[in-house]
Design an enzyme around this catalytic site. Structure first.
Site, PDB file in Angstrom:
ATOM      1  N   LYS A  95       3.516 -15.935 -21.575  1.00  0.00           N
ATOM      2  CA  LYS A  95       2.819 -16.515 -22.728  1.00  0.00           C
ATOM      3  C   LYS A  95       3.726 -16.396 -23.949  1.00  0.00           C
ATOM      4  O   LYS A  95       4.477 -15.414 -24.080  1.00  0.00           O
ATOM      5  CB  LYS A  95       1.519 -15.717 -22.923  1.00  0.00           C
ATOM      6  CG  LYS A  95       0.584 -16.185 -24.018  1.00  0.00           C
ATOM      7  CD  LYS A  95      -0.686 -15.304 -23.993  1.00  0.00           C
ATOM      8  CE  LYS A  95      -1.700 -15.691 -25.042  1.00  0.00           C
ATOM      9  NZ  LYS A  95      -2.937 -14.866 -24.927  1.00  0.00           N
ATOM     10  N   SER A 119      -7.208 -17.633 -24.695  1.00  0.00           N
ATOM     11  CA  SER A 119      -6.037 -18.242 -25.288  1.00  0.00           C
ATOM     12  C   SER A 119      -4.861 -18.418 -24.333  1.00  0.00           C
ATOM     13  O   SER A 119      -3.953 -19.213 -24.617  1.00  0.00           O
ATOM     14  CB  SER A 119      -5.578 -17.403 -26.489  1.00  0.00           C
ATOM     15  OG  SER A 119      -5.188 -16.113 -26.073  1.00  0.00           O
ATOM     16  N   SER A 136      -8.933 -13.420 -23.019  1.00  0.00           N
ATOM     17  CA  SER A 136      -7.917 -14.475 -22.916  1.00  0.00           C
ATOM     18  C   SER A 136      -7.092 -14.508 -21.639  1.00  0.00           C
ATOM     19  O   SER A 136      -6.332 -15.452 -21.433  1.00  0.00           O
ATOM     20  CB  SER A 136      -6.962 -14.398 -24.100  1.00  0.00           C
ATOM     21  OG  SER A 136      -7.569 -14.990 -25.216  1.00  0.00           O
TER      22      SER A 136
HETATM   23  N1  GLN Z   1     -11.766 -16.068 -27.244  1.00  0.00           N
HETATM   24  C1  GLN Z   1     -11.499 -14.819 -27.893  1.00  0.00           C
HETATM   25  C2  GLN Z   1     -11.068 -15.056 -29.317  1.00  0.00           C
HETATM   26  O1  GLN Z   1     -11.068 -16.172 -29.705  1.00  0.00           O
HETATM   27  C3  GLN Z   1     -10.492 -14.017 -27.117  1.00  0.00           C
HETATM   28  C4  GLN Z   1      -9.087 -14.237 -27.482  1.00  0.00           C
HETATM   29  C5  GLN Z   1      -8.133 -13.325 -26.763  1.00  0.00           C
HETATM   30  O2  GLN Z   1      -8.505 -12.599 -25.845  1.00  0.00           O
HETATM   31  N2  GLN Z   1      -6.891 -13.323 -27.212  1.00  0.00           N
HETATM   32  O3  GLN Z   1     -10.750 -14.182 -30.040  1.00  0.00           O
END
Ligand code: GLN
Length: 485
Positions: free
Chosen positions: A78, A153, A177
């Site tokens: 990532k 994400s 994420s």
């Molecule tokens: N969907 C969650 C957020 O928007 C998780 C994001 C993540 O785990 N980086 O913060």
């Protein structure tokens, strides 16, 4: 023999060690697969053709190194992991021209284990989001239905693994994420216990929640990557010194000796019919296999979303303060005075969602509101942690859905961010508790989209979690390749 790009890490390793396949061939197959599928899925922000092929040829020349558990295997990372010489954008304009001079510890560990990073994958800006739509560069598409989001994400990582661009990738999970995009794209995703893996060299979002972990097609492959990246790091004081158990040679478990706790707070909620049907089918199959399922309450998890968005935004607002156009990142050149330079650089360099979280985070940390919001959220976090400790006294692992709805069409929640936040209800409690979780597919719904479940284990209980995950994988075999051209 299956196509080289279709091999799991374990299968590819066998062929590499027997020298039936060259590292170069494997890396070329991955790069070619990226070339063919990228116009459809848009999973990558950068590829590393030259570096990867050079490394591959060196490895072929030197011959197999079986002591390295990822020897010669192509992986993705990532775009939050700092990799010298390769852009590390975090999906943001702010870091468009950033070339790190140092390497994230997890990437050092992967390199030492013999892995080859072939591409950097797309994400929501600074890992804030659940769809990959908030990337400043492009949205990634779900390989199962190109009109739908891949989750986020780490959506690029999940879509790339599902599309067979790479057999495995590294993502980060602050509030789901890794697990949610894994479920949306039909692969396996593991969020380690907080402190199992070093955070050094990872672009920070919520420092008390962030953890790096693998996305793969099988549980065994996830264990292999976790083995490589785990362990103490002098550069991250929150990284645990506990010894790292063997996550590669996993013991097999008897389904009749396994008790899974099902939190009614999730299972009794409302679901999309296709998701509900797939989940009910999965529960029936688990019961048929002899697994004991019982209701185990986590009474405070309904407060998880509110707690998470206060704490994560608070931490994000301090972590992102460094991007001011002076010390770091994009600089708006027009401004002639300092306050204007800050304002313009941050307004233009950061997207809407990152700005929203900075505003929220700054608000909950400001004097007069700190006690009402930040402090209260920190207290509730502790209560949620207590719920988890109690639950693991009543069941070996917790079994939870990942999402109540299938991957949605692009733009579905653009005008309604709060509803999108609410959809994180089943993933964020685990990060607040600091426990490990494994997401794996249980099949396709009637709509043809993957449906996943997650297994949660006690803190630093990844070994047992992977063993239980392998057992579940026998009941719910990995999904076939999605119907890409
Ligand atoms: N969907 C969650 C957020 O928007 C998780 C994001 C993540 O785990 N980086 O913060």
């Amino acid at each position: 023999m299956p196509e080289l790009y279709d091999l799991t890490l374990e299968a590819a390793r066998e062929l590499l060690l027997k020298r039936e396949v060259k590292v170069e061939e494997l890396v070329l197959a991955s790069l070619e697969r990226i070339r063919v599928t990228e116009p459809q899925v848009s999973a990558c922000l950068a590829t590393r053709e030259e570096e990867a092929l050079e490394l591959a040829r060196d490895m072929d020349r030197e011959g197999p190194a079986p002591e390295k558990i990822l020897w010669g295997l192509p992986l993705s990372a990532k775009d939050v992991f700092c990799l010298p010489g390769t852009p590390t954008t975090a999906g943001s304009r702010m870091l468009e021209n950033y070339r790190p001079t140092f390497e994230a510890t997890v990437l050092t560990k992967l390199r030492e284990a013999g892995a080859i990073i072939v591409c950097k994958t797309n994400l929501d800006e600074f890992a804030m989001g659940s769809t990959t739509e908030f990337s400043a560069y492009k949205p990634t598409r779900n390989p199962w239905n190109l009109a739908r989001v891949p989750g986020g994400s780490s959506g690029g990582a999940a879509a790339g693994v599902a599309a067979r661009q790479v057999p495995g990738g590294l993502g980060t999970d602050t509030g789901g994420s890794i697990r949610q995009p894994a479920a949306f794209c039909g692969c396996v995703g593991l969020k380690p216990s907080y402190g199992r893996v070093s955070r050094y060299g990872i672009v920070a979002y919520g420092s008390s929640l962030d953890q790096a972990g693998p996305l793969t097609r099988t549980v065994a492959d996830a264990g292999r990557i976790l083995s490589a990246i785990s362990g103490p790091d002098g550069k991250d004081s929150t990284c645990s010194n506990l010894p790292v158990p063997d996550f590669v040679n996993l013991a097999s478990r008897d389904p009749r000796a396994l008790t899974l706790g099902l939190p009614p707070e999730f299972w009794d909620g409302e679901f999309d019919p296709a998701v509900r049907e797939a989940l009910d089918r999965a529960l029936a199959e688990l019961r048929d296999a002899g697994v004991t399922l019982k209701s185990v309450s986590l009474p405070r998890v309904p407060y998880g979303v509110a707690t998470y968005y206060i704490l994560a935004s608070a931490e994000a607002s301090t972590n992102l303060a460094r991007y001011d156009g002076v010390r770091y990142g994009f600089r708006a050149s027009e401004s002639s005075e300092l306050a204007g330079l800050y304002r313009d650089s941050r307004s233009k360099g950061l997207g809407q969602e990152a700005q929203r979280r900075i505003l929220l985070g700054t608000f909950v940390l400001s004097s007069g509101y700190y006690d009402a919001y930040y402090k209260k959220a920190a207290q509730i976090r502790r209560l949620i942690q207590e719920d988890f400790v109690k639950a693991f006294g009543e069941a070996d692992f917790i079994l939870a859905p990942v999402s109540s709805i299938p991957p949605w069409p692009f733009g579905a929640f653009t005008e309604d961010p709060l509803t999108q936040y609410q959809l994180d209800v089943m993933t964020v409690p685990l990060n607040l508790a600091g426990c490990p979780g494994l997401s794996l597919p249980v099949g396709l719904g009637a709509d043809g989209l993957p449906v996943g479940v997650q297994l949660w284990g006690p803190s630093f209980g990844e070994q047992g979690l992977l063993e239980a995950g392998s057992l579940l994988e026998k009941i719910f075999p990995p999904l076939p390749a999605p119907p890409l051209k």
